[in-house]
Design an enzyme around this catalytic site. Structure first.
Site, PDB file in Angstrom:
ATOM      1  N   GLU A  38       0.823  -1.210   0.000  1.00  0.00           N
ATOM      2  CA  GLU A  38       0.000   0.000   0.000  1.00  0.00           C
ATOM      3  C   GLU A  38       0.858   1.260   0.000  1.00  0.00           C
ATOM      4  OE1 GLU A  38      -3.067   0.252  -0.689  1.00  0.00           O
ATOM      5  OE2 GLU A  38      -3.590  -1.863  -0.584  1.00  0.00           O
ATOM      6  N   TYR A 121      -6.342   5.934   5.115  1.00  0.00           N
ATOM      7  CA  TYR A 121      -6.524   4.977   4.026  1.00  0.00           C
ATOM      8  C   TYR A 121      -5.679   3.717   4.253  1.00  0.00           C
ATOM      9  CZ  TYR A 121      -5.664   2.409  -0.124  1.00  0.00           C
ATOM     10  OH  TYR A 121      -5.505   1.352  -0.970  1.00  0.00           O
ATOM     11  N   ASP A 139      -9.344   5.155  -1.212  1.00  0.00           N
ATOM     12  CA  ASP A 139      -8.330   5.872  -1.993  1.00  0.00           C
ATOM     13  C   ASP A 139      -9.049   6.562  -3.163  1.00  0.00           C
ATOM     14  OD1 ASP A 139      -8.903   3.849  -3.791  1.00  0.00           O
ATOM     15  OD2 ASP A 139      -6.819   3.459  -4.320  1.00  0.00           O
TER      16      ASP A 139
HETATM   17  N1  ADE Z   1      -3.710   0.717  -5.270  1.00  0.00           N
HETATM   18  C1  ADE Z   1      -3.768   0.846  -3.945  1.00  0.00           C
HETATM   19  N2  ADE Z   1      -3.968  -0.335  -3.353  1.00  0.00           N
HETATM   20  C2  ADE Z   1      -4.022  -1.253  -4.332  1.00  0.00           C
HETATM   21  C3  ADE Z   1      -4.181  -2.656  -4.356  1.00  0.00           C
HETATM   22  N3  ADE Z   1      -4.289  -3.330  -3.224  1.00  0.00           N
HETATM   23  N4  ADE Z   1      -4.180  -3.258  -5.567  1.00  0.00           N
HETATM   24  C4  ADE Z   1      -4.040  -2.548  -6.695  1.00  0.00           C
HETATM   25  N5  ADE Z   1      -3.880  -1.230  -6.733  1.00  0.00           N
HETATM   26  C5  ADE Z   1      -3.863  -0.581  -5.567  1.00  0.00           C
END
Ligand code: ADE
Length: 359
Positions: A38, A121, A139
């Protein structure tokens, strides 16, 4: 939105199981691995993150390994992944987890959120994906999907529009069966990343097309709306270029600076040429700027002027002579990179001096 929360949740989960991309952080519920993914994904594209994520976890396979890592090594392995500040925060948080939680990732959203560098987040993403907690992680992708589902016309990054979208996310998450909360979090992100994109959304392939209020109102392309932007601030910056042989004088920003900590830059000051004296540099009499250029960031436009300078008696103590070739390997601020490119003719070609730092 016409369908019940339960129907919407199950339609989305079913689509996700069929259509999801096979990404390396999707086969785990290890909170450490999810946290690392993340943090990387917050500012870097998935295609860039995938190989870097795997290499990072080979180097630092556990939170203990990360906590024990030398910060400089960690920063080098972060190159190309965005703000170095995030890498420092990873290290700080890993050390806290080892010191205060015996190396076990805290489980509650509040405790995860208390760790350095972890915002709402990221805490929600880790809590839902690793610990199956019913906490929606919003997000930009998830916010866009939900704003369209509800045809929310107010800005959704903050304020009442955000509160409305969060409430919708909570009601959907409450309808997700136990054991599937992490998939729901990832499904919302996946829908926003692959179909419900900012431009040219593929509504015909969307599992929520029958319930999407923006689609039936014809407003998909304009939702979520952009908050009105205030006019950018216009500011001046003066930078001093001191050259000796093939060395230039640079200074390193403090490690605790809120902006680009640890980055290297030409000594500089906000304001006009006279303000450059606050860096302790000596300025030759008269003389116009060697280069003038614009640099825009989110809410400001800087006019940057670069002046010829010499180190003065009281030069900033953070200043060091750095070999020009070596300087290119350092993390340089963007303003300094632009300034050096524009002043290349003033720093090229002379002989190196002895006894100076050769980076
Ligand atoms: N962007 C943020 N978290 C994500 C995730 N777990 N998979 C793909 N894109 C992301």
């Amino acid at each position: 939105m016409t369908s019940s929360a339960r129907t919407l949740a199950s339609t989305l989960l079913e689509w996700y199981r069929r259509a999801r991309r096979d990404l390396p952080w999707r086969g785990t519920t290890d909170p450490y691995r999810i946290w690392v993914s993340e943090v990387m994904l917050q500012q870097t594209r998935v295609a860039v993150v995938v190989p870097r994520y795997e290499a990072f976890l080979e180097c630092y396979p556990t939170v203990e390994a990360l906590a024990a890592a030398d910060v400089e090594d960690l920063l080098s392995s972060w190159a190309g992944l965005g703000y170095y500040r995030r890498a420092r925060m990873l290290s700080d948080a890993a050390r806290r987890i080892v010191r205060e939680h015996g190396g076990r990732f805290p489980r509650s959203h509040g405790r995860i959120r208390d760790l350095p560098g972890i915002g709402d987040y990221t805490a929600a993403a880790v809590a839902s994906i690793a610990f199956d907690q019913p906490i929606p992680a919003l997000d930009g992708n998830a916010l866009r999907v939900l704003a369209r589902l509800a045809d929310e016309r107010r800005p959704v990054r903050a304020g009442p529009g955000h509160a409305a979208v969060r409430e919708l996310a909570e009601s959907l998450m409450a309808a997700v069966p136990k054991g599937c909360r992490g998939d729901f979090t990832q499904a919302l992100i996946e829908l926003g990343a692959t179909l419900c994109t900012p431009g040219a959304p593929r509504c015909g392939a969307c599992p929520w097309q029958a319930s999407c209020a923006a689609l039936s109102a014809g407003s998909v392309e304009s939702v979520p709306c952009r908050p009105a932007r205030s006019a950018p601030k216009r500011l001046r910056i003066c930078a001093g270029l001191a050259v000796a042989g093939q060395d230039i004088l640079l200074r390193q920003r403090p490690a605790d600076s809120g902006i680009m900590p640890g980055f290297w830059e030409l000594p500089q000051a906000l304001g006009g040429r006279a303000d450059l004296r606050e860096t302790g540099l000596a300025l030759p009499c008269g003389g116009g700027p060697l280069a003038t250029f614009r640099h825009a960031i989110t809410d400001s436009i800087f006019t940057v002027r670069v002046y010829e300078a010499r180190p003065g008696a009281s030069s900033d103590r953070a200043c060091e002579w750095v070999n020009l070739a070596g300087a290119k390997e350092l993390p340089l601020s963007t303003i300094t990179t632009k300034a050096l490119a524009r002043c290349a003719m003033f720093v090229r070609g002379a002989k190196p001096r002895d006894g100076r730092r050769q980076s």
